[in-house]
Scaffold this motif. Structure first.
Motif, PDB file in Angstrom:
ATOM      1  N   ASP A 177      17.221 -68.863   5.842  1.00  0.00           N
ATOM      2  CA  ASP A 177      16.798 -69.927   4.928  1.00  0.00           C
ATOM      3  C   ASP A 177      17.731 -70.014   3.734  1.00  0.00           C
ATOM      4  N   ARG A 178      18.122 -68.842   3.202  1.00  0.00           N
ATOM      5  CA  ARG A 178      19.025 -68.851   2.040  1.00  0.00           C
ATOM      6  C   ARG A 178      20.400 -69.419   2.414  1.00  0.00           C
ATOM      7  N   ILE A 179      20.866 -69.107   3.618  1.00  0.00           N
ATOM      8  CA  ILE A 179      22.169 -69.632   4.037  1.00  0.00           C
ATOM      9  C   ILE A 179      22.099 -71.139   4.244  1.00  0.00           C
ATOM     10  N   PHE A 180      20.990 -71.633   4.831  1.00  0.00           N
ATOM     11  CA  PHE A 180      20.840 -73.075   5.014  1.00  0.00           C
ATOM     12  C   PHE A 180      20.751 -73.781   3.655  1.00  0.00           C
TER      13      PHE A 180
ATOM     14  N   LEU B 121      15.588 -61.570   8.550  1.00  0.00           N
ATOM     15  CA  LEU B 121      16.678 -62.438   8.982  1.00  0.00           C
ATOM     16  C   LEU B 121      16.290 -63.907   8.841  1.00  0.00           C
ATOM     17  N   ARG B 122      15.009 -64.229   9.044  1.00  0.00           N
ATOM     18  CA  ARG B 122      14.569 -65.608   8.831  1.00  0.00           C
ATOM     19  C   ARG B 122      14.762 -66.006   7.366  1.00  0.00           C
TER      20      ARG B 122
ATOM     21  N   MET C 165      32.713 -73.742   6.047  1.00  0.00           N
ATOM     22  CA  MET C 165      33.101 -72.945   7.211  1.00  0.00           C
ATOM     23  C   MET C 165      32.485 -71.556   7.141  1.00  0.00           C
ATOM     24  N   LEU C 166      32.457 -70.969   5.925  1.00  0.00           N
ATOM     25  CA  LEU C 166      31.859 -69.651   5.748  1.00  0.00           C
ATOM     26  C   LEU C 166      30.360 -69.687   6.044  1.00  0.00           C
ATOM     27  N   ASP C 167      29.664 -70.733   5.571  1.00  0.00           N
ATOM     28  CA  ASP C 167      28.235 -70.871   5.855  1.00  0.00           C
ATOM     29  C   ASP C 167      27.990 -71.008   7.355  1.00  0.00           C
TER      30      ASP C 167
END
Length: 303
Positions: free
Chosen positions: A55-58, A50-51, A113-115
């Motif tokens: 990171d990928r989402i950030f 999940l970390r 918004m999705l992020d």
């Protein structure tokens, strides 16, 4: 030459292009992965999957937030250049540039918004993973090492959240984070009814968490027999943090708990005795299996 009217305005896009190149070069700036100073392998803790996902989402949030304004301004800046070089003003063409900018604003607003929503969900799941990992850490006793705790063990097509090796059996632990719905008075509802094949939350039901836990338990048992010739009892545990568990049927495959006193549950639950040699073989096998996750991450990063 008429084509120069469309080529020369590209000069005004050069600063925007330079900024875009810098943004792309800095897209991996938010990388919290830390490597061991001893063997250069990524250090691995509870909720590491999940970390990495966070990171990928950030990184996606950074790209959308930084590239969004650049791409939104691109049609407008190009249109301003066209106004300087075009001999006649075509208002339909200017309207198209404005429409493109408007559509890009809507698109990147939706992506941001999705992020944001994805970050909230993943952070909540990570909090639950860390809470379970902290509870499992109570099993570690440095003087005798009777317990091994592993996080994010890669299976064939999925990842097992936690595996605990005890002197009296193996436990596969899956964690599921679910927010509490509100009742008519606005108070959160904490009770989940557990059946053999599904979880009945207030307002919805799920079957996948129970199936995934059983699948992980079966895979670990068969993998130990197939790859290492070790046949040991394996029990699955599904953790639903901060939920009140209400069982409607008597079964323990998997055990469903809310995570409180999880370490004591593992200590008190005896599946059978493991001799020291088998116990250590399983521990070393899982250490090697956990190392595969680092190799998979490196392959994905280079792909």
């Amino acid at each position: 030459m008429a084509w120069l009217e469309y080529l020369l305005p590209l000069i005004f896009l050069t600063p925007l292009g330079a900024i875009a190149v810098v943004v792309l070069a800095l897209r991996n700036l938010h990388d919290t992965q830390v490597r061991s100073p001893f063997n250069a392998q990524p250090l691995h803790g509870p909720g590491q999957a999940l970390r990495d996902r966070l990171d990928r989402i950030f990184s996606s949030l950074f790209l959308n937030g930084a590239l969004g304004p650049i791409l939104v301004l691109t049609p407008l800046v190009y249109g301003m250049g066209r106004m300087l070089f075009a001999p006649h003003q075509n208002w339909l063409e200017w309207a198209i540039y404005g429409l493109l900018s408007t559509l890009l604003v809507i698109l990147f607003g939706f992506l941001l918004m999705l992020d944001y929503q994805r970050i909230r969900r993943v952070k909540f799941g990570l909090a639950c993973e860390l809470a379970v990992g902290q509870e499992l850490a109570r099993l570690i006793r440095p003087e005798t090492h009777p317990y091994f705790v592993f996080h994010d063990i890669p299976a064939d097509t999925f990842t097992i959240d936690h595996v605990v090796v005890t002197p009296h059996g193996l436990f596969v632990i899956e964690t599921r984070a679910r927010t509490h719905p509100l009742d008519a008075s606005g108070k959160p509802v904490h009770t989940v009814a557990v059946e053999r094949e599904r979880l009945r939350f207030p307002g919805w039901s799920e079957r996948q968490p129970l199936r995934k836990t059983r699948q992980a338990t079966t895979w670990l048992s068969q993998w130990l027999i197939r790859e290492h010739g070790v046949e040991v009892p394996v029990r699955g545990i599904l953790v639903l943090p901060d939920w009140d568990i209400e069982k409607e049927e008597l079964f323990d495959d998997p055990i469903v708990v809310n995570g409180e006193d999880l370490a004591q549950l593992l200590i008190d639950t005896s599946l059978g005795e493991l001799d020291a040699e088998t116990h250590d073989r399983i521990g070393h096998a899982l250490i090697e299996r956990a190392a595969l996750r680092s190799d998979l991450n490196l392959q994905r990063a280079s792909a």
